[in-house]
Design a protein around this motif. Structure first.
Motif, PDB file in Angstrom:
ATOM      1  N   VAL A  74       0.924  -1.223   0.213  1.00 20.20           N
ATOM      2  CA  VAL A  74      -0.036   0.060   0.423  1.00 20.20           C
ATOM      3  C   VAL A  74       1.054   0.781  -0.183  1.00 20.20           C
ATOM      4  N   SER A  75       0.915   1.862  -0.556  1.00 24.16           N
ATOM      5  CA  SER A  75       1.416   3.229  -1.107  1.00 24.16           C
ATOM      6  C   SER A  75       0.017   4.659  -0.656  1.00 24.16           C
ATOM      7  N   ALA A  76       0.382   5.455  -0.791  1.00 26.98           N
ATOM      8  CA  ALA A  76      -0.127   6.720  -0.016  1.00 26.98           C
ATOM      9  C   ALA A  76       0.474   8.116  -0.557  1.00 26.98           C
ATOM     10  N   ILE A  77      -0.311   8.992  -1.193  1.00 28.36           N
ATOM     11  CA  ILE A  77       0.280  10.580  -1.480  1.00 28.36           C
ATOM     12  C   ILE A  77      -0.953  11.770  -0.123  1.00 28.36           C
ATOM     13  N   ALA A  78      -0.142  11.888   0.419  1.00 34.44           N
ATOM     14  CA  ALA A  78      -0.725  12.849   0.740  1.00 34.44           C
ATOM     15  C   ALA A  78      -0.452  14.246   1.578  1.00 34.44           C
ATOM     16  N   SER A  79      -1.005  15.454   1.289  1.00 32.60           N
ATOM     17  CA  SER A  79      -0.807  16.797   1.469  1.00 32.60           C
ATOM     18  C   SER A  79      -2.112  17.504   2.598  1.00 32.60           C
ATOM     19  N   PRO A  80      -1.319  18.291   3.341  1.00 35.28           N
ATOM     20  CA  PRO A  80      -1.818  18.402   4.721  1.00 35.28           C
ATOM     21  C   PRO A  80      -2.624  19.602   4.420  1.00 35.28           C
ATOM     22  N   LEU A  81      -4.309  19.795   5.773  1.00 40.41           N
ATOM     23  CA  LEU A  81      -5.351  20.426   5.857  1.00 40.41           C
ATOM     24  C   LEU A  81      -5.574  21.573   6.842  1.00 40.41           C
ATOM     25  N   PHE A  82      -5.749  22.413   6.280  1.00 40.21           N
ATOM     26  CA  PHE A  82      -6.010  23.665   7.418  1.00 40.21           C
ATOM     27  C   PHE A  82      -7.312  23.864   8.011  1.00 40.21           C
ATOM     28  N   THR A  83      -7.300  24.132   8.778  1.00 40.12           N
ATOM     29  CA  THR A  83      -9.040  25.074   9.190  1.00 40.12           C
ATOM     30  C   THR A  83      -8.923  26.639   9.771  1.00 40.12           C
ATOM     31  N   ASP A  84      -7.563  26.991   9.301  1.00 43.49           N
ATOM     32  CA  ASP A  84      -7.606  28.266  10.142  1.00 43.49           C
ATOM     33  C   ASP A  84      -6.530  29.007   9.398  1.00 43.49           C
TER      34      ASP A  84
ATOM     35  N   ALA B  90      -7.546  18.651  -3.894  1.00 49.16           N
ATOM     36  CA  ALA B  90      -8.106  18.626  -3.585  1.00 49.16           C
ATOM     37  C   ALA B  90      -8.168  18.932  -2.073  1.00 49.16           C
ATOM     38  N   ALA B  91      -7.109  19.217  -1.010  1.00 49.58           N
ATOM     39  CA  ALA B  91      -6.576  19.825   0.068  1.00 49.58           C
ATOM     40  C   ALA B  91      -6.094  20.958   0.209  1.00 49.58           C
ATOM     41  N   ALA B  92      -5.805  22.074  -0.640  1.00 49.71           N
ATOM     42  CA  ALA B  92      -6.310  22.890  -1.007  1.00 49.71           C
ATOM     43  C   ALA B  92      -7.538  23.810  -0.530  1.00 49.71           C
ATOM     44  N   ARG B  93      -7.754  22.598  -1.413  1.00 51.48           N
ATOM     45  CA  ARG B  93      -9.351  23.369  -1.862  1.00 51.48           C
ATOM     46  C   ARG B  93     -10.519  22.896  -0.513  1.00 51.48           C
ATOM     47  N   THR B  94     -10.463  22.118   0.461  1.00 57.72           N
ATOM     48  CA  THR B  94     -10.860  21.722   1.844  1.00 57.72           C
ATOM     49  C   THR B  94     -10.415  22.818   2.464  1.00 57.72           C
ATOM     50  N   SER B  95      -9.681  23.088   2.197  1.00 62.31           N
ATOM     51  CA  SER B  95      -8.976  23.725   4.050  1.00 62.31           C
ATOM     52  C   SER B  95      -9.509  25.404   3.670  1.00 62.31           C
ATOM     53  N   GLN B  96      -9.822  25.317   2.379  1.00 63.90           N
ATOM     54  CA  GLN B  96     -10.506  26.333   1.863  1.00 63.90           C
ATOM     55  C   GLN B  96     -11.839  27.118   2.304  1.00 63.90           C
ATOM     56  N   ARG B  97     -12.192  26.086   1.809  1.00 61.51           N
ATOM     57  CA  ARG B  97     -13.990  26.031   2.192  1.00 61.51           C
ATOM     58  C   ARG B  97     -13.629  25.823   3.911  1.00 61.51           C
ATOM     59  N   THR B  98     -12.978  25.697   4.196  1.00 60.59           N
ATOM     60  CA  THR B  98     -13.329  24.891   5.984  1.00 60.59           C
ATOM     61  C   THR B  98     -13.481  26.393   6.603  1.00 60.59           C
ATOM     62  N   ARG B  99     -11.463  26.841   6.037  1.00 61.17           N
ATOM     63  CA  ARG B  99     -11.065  28.358   6.696  1.00 61.17           C
ATOM     64  C   ARG B  99     -12.441  29.707   6.546  1.00 61.17           C
ATOM     65  N   SER B 100     -13.330  28.960   5.472  1.00 63.42           N
ATOM     66  CA  SER B 100     -14.549  30.216   5.233  1.00 63.42           C
ATOM     67  C   SER B 100     -15.539  29.603   6.434  1.00 63.42           C
ATOM     68  N   VAL B 101     -15.699  28.292   6.160  1.00 59.87           N
ATOM     69  CA  VAL B 101     -16.679  27.934   7.163  1.00 59.87           C
ATOM     70  C   VAL B 101     -16.454  28.390   8.865  1.00 59.87           C
ATOM     71  N   VAL B 102     -15.301  27.998   9.539  1.00 62.58           N
ATOM     72  CA  VAL B 102     -15.003  28.645  10.074  1.00 62.58           C
ATOM     73  C   VAL B 102     -14.861  30.225  10.911  1.00 62.58           C
ATOM     74  N   GLY B 103     -14.331  30.737   9.579  1.00 63.19           N
ATOM     75  CA  GLY B 103     -14.489  32.410  10.150  1.00 63.19           C
ATOM     76  C   GLY B 103     -15.750  32.557  10.080  1.00 63.19           C
TER      77      GLY B 103
END
Length: 270
Positions: A194-204, A237-250
């Motif tokens: 099993v291999s994986a490619i990961a990118s970080p997620l941010f909430t603020d 996908a990670a960047a889009r998730t982070s951006q939208r989450t920041r908007s929701v949290v904000g």
């Protein structure tokens, strides 16, 4: 250790190989008397956190399920990320996993499954190694120097065994390379095949990640895949998730402030 801490620590005693406990087990683990262990267990049963079975042993109770449901439905990162993960899984043809860093634990919180035959060792809620695999390394690469120093003091042997470095400077240098790349590719690190490619997620607006998104790719298929495209897709996908989450949290923060002002005005008017 306070009484409430000792009481709640009972929940940590349950595991997959040990799903049930007796009052005697609790007394041994907490190094307390049988009456004290029974009192703790009874309080947890009354709260719905434990349930008693016919044989006299205890297991996790229905309140745990309710709390897990609340967590899944209230977590903005998960709410925002699920449709993006589903879209990525459909387009890439691979599973997508979200992982979260809580304190000094890393757990998977959601998996979008494309290949039902892919049996992963770790799943939702099961703590993973902190330094093996794509997810933790992508997250760690965003941590500040002081936090990395504390982790190195606590887990120097595990860090060295993971290939991240035998010294603090080597540890930080390895993670800096990952941070600059914006992703990490692991091959057979956590599970063979099993291999994986990961990118970080941010909430603020902080530069410190709270989790990651990872594409899970059977290693034998990796050499035939368009790696550049997979990397681009997981980073996007990670960047889009982070951006939208920041908007929701904000927006939630703004709503809370507005609500507070409304309450204050109402109190003054009375």
């Amino acid at each position: 250790m306070s009484s409430i801490t000792r009481l709640l620590s009972i929940l940590e005693l349950f595991s997959q190989p040990r799903p049930f406990l007796s009052v005697e087990d609790v007394a041994v683990e907490l190094d307390c008397s049988i009456p004290t262990a029974y009192r703790y267990v009874r309080e947890l049963v009354d709260a719905g956190l434990l349930v008693r079975f016919a044989g006299g042993d205890y297991g996790l109770g229905p309140r745990i399920i309710k709390l897990d449901y609340h967590l899944r439905t209230s977590d903005p990162l998960l709410a925002v990320g699920q449709p993006i993960m589903r879209e990525l899984s459909d387009h890439s043809g691979f599973d997508v996993v979200m992982s979260r860093w809580y304190g000094n634990e890393l757990v998977d919180t959601h998996r979008e499954t494309h290949d039902a035959t892919l049996d992963l060792r770790y799943g939702r809620g099961r703590p993973r190694p902190l330094f093996l695999g794509a997810a933790p390394k992508a997250i760690l690469s965003t941590f500040p120097k002081a936090k990395l120093a504390v982790l190195f003091d606590q887990y120097a042997d595990e860090i060295a065994q993971s290939g991240l470095g035998a010294t603090l400077d080597d540890f930080r240098a390895s993670l800096l390379k990952i941070r600059r790349a914006g992703f990490y590719l692991s091959r057979d690190e956590l599970e063979i095949g099993v291999s994986a490619i990961a990118s970080p997620l941010f909430t603020d607006d902080s530069d410190e990640a709270v989790g990651s998104l990872a594409l899970i790719v059977p290693t034998q298929r990796l050499e035939f895949a368009n790696l550049d495209r997979l990397v681009e897709s997981i980073r996007e996908a990670a960047a889009r998730t982070s951006q939208r989450t920041r908007s929701v949290v904000g927006s939630r923060g703004t709503d809370a402030i507005n609500s507070s002002h409304t309450i204050s005005r109402a109190k003054r008017s009375t």
